[in-house]
Design a protein around this motif. Structure first.
Motif, PDB file in Angstrom:
ATOM      1  N   ILE A 141      44.021  36.491  61.979  1.00  0.00           N
ATOM      2  CA  ILE A 141      43.281  37.062  60.854  1.00  0.00           C
ATOM      3  C   ILE A 141      44.167  38.008  60.051  1.00  0.00           C
ATOM      4  O   ILE A 141      44.090  38.056  58.814  1.00  0.00           O
ATOM      5  CB  ILE A 141      41.998  37.783  61.354  1.00  0.00           C
ATOM      6  N   LEU A 142      45.060  38.756  60.740  1.00  0.00           N
ATOM      7  CA  LEU A 142      45.974  39.650  60.022  1.00  0.00           C
ATOM      8  C   LEU A 142      46.998  38.852  59.233  1.00  0.00           C
ATOM      9  O   LEU A 142      47.362  39.235  58.105  1.00  0.00           O
ATOM     10  CB  LEU A 142      46.673  40.581  61.007  1.00  0.00           C
ATOM     11  N   LEU A 143      47.474  37.744  59.818  1.00  0.00           N
ATOM     12  CA  LEU A 143      48.407  36.888  59.095  1.00  0.00           C
ATOM     13  C   LEU A 143      47.734  36.297  57.864  1.00  0.00           C
ATOM     14  O   LEU A 143      48.337  36.245  56.780  1.00  0.00           O
ATOM     15  CB  LEU A 143      48.912  35.782  60.016  1.00  0.00           C
ATOM     16  N   ALA A 144      46.476  35.863  57.997  1.00  0.00           N
ATOM     17  CA  ALA A 144      45.741  35.317  56.850  1.00  0.00           C
ATOM     18  C   ALA A 144      45.536  36.382  55.779  1.00  0.00           C
ATOM     19  O   ALA A 144      45.671  36.112  54.580  1.00  0.00           O
ATOM     20  CB  ALA A 144      44.391  34.767  57.316  1.00  0.00           C
ATOM     21  N   ILE A 147      48.817  36.836  53.907  1.00  0.00           N
ATOM     22  CA  ILE A 147      49.132  35.719  53.003  1.00  0.00           C
ATOM     23  C   ILE A 147      48.242  35.752  51.767  1.00  0.00           C
ATOM     24  O   ILE A 147      48.722  35.592  50.637  1.00  0.00           O
ATOM     25  CB  ILE A 147      48.980  34.381  53.755  1.00  0.00           C
ATOM     26  N   VAL A 148      46.937  35.981  51.954  1.00  0.00           N
ATOM     27  CA  VAL A 148      46.024  36.039  50.809  1.00  0.00           C
ATOM     28  C   VAL A 148      46.355  37.227  49.919  1.00  0.00           C
ATOM     29  O   VAL A 148      46.288  37.136  48.688  1.00  0.00           O
ATOM     30  CB  VAL A 148      44.562  36.098  51.289  1.00  0.00           C
ATOM     31  N   SER A 149      46.717  38.359  50.521  1.00  0.00           N
ATOM     32  CA  SER A 149      47.087  39.543  49.731  1.00  0.00           C
ATOM     33  C   SER A 149      48.321  39.266  48.883  1.00  0.00           C
ATOM     34  O   SER A 149      48.429  39.741  47.748  1.00  0.00           O
ATOM     35  CB  SER A 149      47.332  40.730  50.649  1.00  0.00           C
ATOM     36  N   ALA A 150      49.256  38.489  49.438  1.00  0.00           N
ATOM     37  CA  ALA A 150      50.483  38.179  48.704  1.00  0.00           C
ATOM     38  C   ALA A 150      50.248  37.147  47.608  1.00  0.00           C
ATOM     39  O   ALA A 150      50.797  37.259  46.506  1.00  0.00           O
ATOM     40  CB  ALA A 150      51.557  37.684  49.674  1.00  0.00           C
ATOM     41  N   LEU A 151      49.425  36.138  47.891  1.00  0.00           N
ATOM     42  CA  LEU A 151      49.204  35.050  46.931  1.00  0.00           C
ATOM     43  C   LEU A 151      48.078  35.331  45.953  1.00  0.00           C
ATOM     44  O   LEU A 151      48.024  34.744  44.879  1.00  0.00           O
ATOM     45  CB  LEU A 151      48.905  33.746  47.692  1.00  0.00           C
ATOM     46  N   GLY A 152      47.146  36.215  46.352  1.00  0.00           N
ATOM     47  CA  GLY A 152      45.984  36.500  45.515  1.00  0.00           C
ATOM     48  C   GLY A 152      44.755  35.774  46.020  1.00  0.00           C
ATOM     49  O   GLY A 152      44.861  34.667  46.568  1.00  0.00           O
ATOM     50  N   PRO A 153      43.572  36.386  45.865  1.00  0.00           N
ATOM     51  CA  PRO A 153      42.341  35.761  46.369  1.00  0.00           C
ATOM     52  C   PRO A 153      41.903  34.561  45.538  1.00  0.00           C
ATOM     53  O   PRO A 153      41.674  34.673  44.336  1.00  0.00           O
ATOM     54  CB  PRO A 153      41.313  36.897  46.275  1.00  0.00           C
ATOM     55  N   SER A 154      41.820  33.417  46.170  1.00  0.00           N
ATOM     56  CA  SER A 154      41.297  32.194  45.553  1.00  0.00           C
ATOM     57  C   SER A 154      41.017  31.207  46.674  1.00  0.00           C
ATOM     58  O   SER A 154      41.502  31.372  47.799  1.00  0.00           O
ATOM     59  CB  SER A 154      42.280  31.589  44.547  1.00  0.00           C
ATOM     60  N   ILE A 155      40.259  30.171  46.379  1.00  0.00           N
ATOM     61  CA  ILE A 155      39.898  29.216  47.421  1.00  0.00           C
ATOM     62  C   ILE A 155      41.125  28.444  47.910  1.00  0.00           C
ATOM     63  O   ILE A 155      41.250  28.142  49.111  1.00  0.00           O
ATOM     64  CB  ILE A 155      38.796  28.256  46.914  1.00  0.00           C
ATOM     65  N   ILE A 156      42.065  28.139  47.020  1.00  0.00           N
ATOM     66  CA  ILE A 156      43.279  27.422  47.421  1.00  0.00           C
ATOM     67  C   ILE A 156      44.123  28.291  48.331  1.00  0.00           C
ATOM     68  O   ILE A 156      44.588  27.855  49.398  1.00  0.00           O
ATOM     69  CB  ILE A 156      44.093  26.983  46.191  1.00  0.00           C
ATOM     70  N   ILE A 162      44.620  30.261  55.956  1.00  0.00           N
ATOM     71  CA  ILE A 162      43.985  29.894  57.227  1.00  0.00           C
ATOM     72  C   ILE A 162      44.752  28.771  57.908  1.00  0.00           C
ATOM     73  O   ILE A 162      44.912  28.773  59.136  1.00  0.00           O
ATOM     74  CB  ILE A 162      42.516  29.502  56.982  1.00  0.00           C
ATOM     75  N   SER A 163      45.237  27.812  57.134  1.00  0.00           N
ATOM     76  CA  SER A 163      45.961  26.691  57.739  1.00  0.00           C
ATOM     77  C   SER A 163      47.287  27.145  58.335  1.00  0.00           C
ATOM     78  O   SER A 163      47.637  26.740  59.460  1.00  0.00           O
ATOM     79  CB  SER A 163      46.204  25.595  56.701  1.00  0.00           C
ATOM     80  N   ILE A 164      48.024  28.007  57.639  1.00  0.00           N
ATOM     81  CA  ILE A 164      49.310  28.487  58.161  1.00  0.00           C
ATOM     82  C   ILE A 164      49.106  29.283  59.450  1.00  0.00           C
ATOM     83  O   ILE A 164      49.861  29.139  60.412  1.00  0.00           O
ATOM     84  CB  ILE A 164      50.037  29.346  57.101  1.00  0.00           C
ATOM     85  N   SER A 165      48.068  30.104  59.473  1.00  0.00           N
ATOM     86  CA  SER A 165      47.829  30.926  60.658  1.00  0.00           C
ATOM     87  C   SER A 165      47.401  30.101  61.867  1.00  0.00           C
ATOM     88  O   SER A 165      47.473  30.578  63.003  1.00  0.00           O
ATOM     89  CB  SER A 165      46.768  31.985  60.349  1.00  0.00           C
ATOM     90  N   LEU A 236      38.781  39.377  50.017  1.00  0.00           N
ATOM     91  CA  LEU A 236      40.018  38.617  49.881  1.00  0.00           C
ATOM     92  C   LEU A 236      39.784  37.110  49.900  1.00  0.00           C
ATOM     93  O   LEU A 236      40.747  36.340  49.895  1.00  0.00           O
ATOM     94  CB  LEU A 236      40.989  38.988  51.010  1.00  0.00           C
ATOM     95  N   GLY A 237      38.529  36.691  49.934  1.00  0.00           N
ATOM     96  CA  GLY A 237      38.232  35.269  49.999  1.00  0.00           C
ATOM     97  C   GLY A 237      37.655  34.753  48.699  1.00  0.00           C
ATOM     98  O   GLY A 237      38.192  34.991  47.611  1.00  0.00           O
ATOM     99  N   ILE A 238      36.542  34.042  48.804  1.00  0.00           N
ATOM    100  CA  ILE A 238      35.859  33.513  47.627  1.00  0.00           C
ATOM    101  C   ILE A 238      35.290  34.673  46.822  1.00  0.00           C
ATOM    102  O   ILE A 238      34.595  35.535  47.347  1.00  0.00           O
ATOM    103  CB  ILE A 238      34.732  32.555  48.053  1.00  0.00           C
ATOM    104  N   GLN A 239      35.595  34.683  45.538  1.00  0.00           N
ATOM    105  CA  GLN A 239      35.201  35.806  44.698  1.00  0.00           C
ATOM    106  C   GLN A 239      33.831  35.585  44.053  1.00  0.00           C
ATOM    107  O   GLN A 239      33.493  34.455  43.664  1.00  0.00           O
ATOM    108  CB  GLN A 239      36.248  36.022  43.591  1.00  0.00           C
TER     109      GLN A 239
END
Length: 294
Positions: A141-144, A147-156, A162-165, A236-239
């Motif tokens: 969950i911390l890795l996710a 990654i989301v914090s670095a890439l920005g919140p979006s469904i993609i 989640i897949s990388i983690s 950080l997920g679906i907005q």
């Protein structure tokens, strides 16, 4: 290999899956989980027919805000007057899509890495598995979140995170399966007739390593849905205003004392979905376990 041999092999695989289905049907809790999942998939598939996305799910109606469950609004309305039942139905589409796609990416990437590591061994095995150990050293969950914090919140980006983690989990499972079958007679026979390493890995090794991956994949979808809800809960997920169970929980928590339905029903939706996937996963584990064969 002759056409007759191929036919026999295909019939054998078919009979094995028929036997797995027969075992699965005997597990009532697994069947219950499967039925619940089918209902959820149908609700997600026909969500637009159940409730219009623009007028019911997204559009605010402050005159009806925080209405309790009634004949007009089966599960009540949220703080913006939107129908909670409609939002849960459309949220099922989001959660199931993210969970299935993220786990599919993890299985493909992790399966290939695990198969290569287990088949070739040596330095390549050490490099791949030590990289997986580094990922496993960080809570998923911390890795996710990172990654989301670095890439920005979006469904993609959420699916990518989640897949990388989850990749290391499937890499280790497939590697363990490959180590147990790479020296078996049918692999030696494939080498003897001149089959390439790539063909052996994708035609023989990976298909025979699918049983534990299927079980873990079912449970992994549950974990992915839970991670999606958790990331959406912290923003950080679906907005918003897109319907997602975690963001619905986050938006309604301040009304919990006098409008319990705003958070209770999305929470129940998450619980039922996770429970059904776990029940199905446990049933598949028992059905696919060769030690249970008579």
């Amino acid at each position: 290999m002759s056409a007759n041999d191929n036919t026999k092999q295909n019939n054998k695989k078919r009979s094995q899956w028929v036997e797995v289905w027969r075992r699965l049907k005997k597990n009532k809790m697994a069947v219950l989980g499967l039925v619940i999942l089918v209902i959820l998939f149908l609700a997600a598939l026909f969500a637009d027919q159940i409730a219009n996305y623009d007028t019911v799910v997204i559009k605010q109606n402050l005159a009806d805000r925080l209405q309790p469950p009634s004949g007009k609004h089966w599960l009540g309305t949220d703080e913006f007057g939107r129908d909670i039942f409609a939002r849960i139905v459309h949220g099922a589409r989001v959660s199931l899509r993210v969970g299935i796609i993220a786990v599919s990416i993890s299985i493909i990437c992790g399966g290939i890495l695990g198969a290569i590591a287990g088949y070739y061994g040596g330095l390549l095995d050490n490099v791949i598995m030590r990289a997986m150990d580094i990922f496993l050293a960080v809570p998923s969950i911390l890795l996710a979140i990172a990654i989301v914090s670095a890439l920005g919140p979006s469904i993609i980006n959420l699916m990518i995170a989640i897949s990388i983690s989850s990749i290391p989990r499937y890499a280790r499972i497939v590697r363990a399966s490959v180590l147990s079958i790479r020296d078996q007679e049918f692999i030696e026979a494939a080498r003897a007739i001149g089959a390439s390493n790539t063909r052996i890995i994708f035609r023989h090794i990976i298909p025979n390593s699918l049983a534990p991956v299927i079980v873990q994949g079912t449970l992994g979808v549950a974990s992915a849905i839970l991670s999606t809800a958790g990331l959406s809960f912290i923003g950080l997920g679906i907005q918003p205003p897109a319907p997602e169970w975690g963001s619905m929980l986050s938006g309604g928590r301040q009304y919990l004392r006098y409008a319990w339905w705003v958070t209770t029903f999305p929470g129940v939706a998450i619980m039922i979905t996770i429970l059904s996937l776990n029940l199905l996963g446990d049933g598949l584990r028992d059905a696919l376990d060769p030690r249970l064969k008579q």
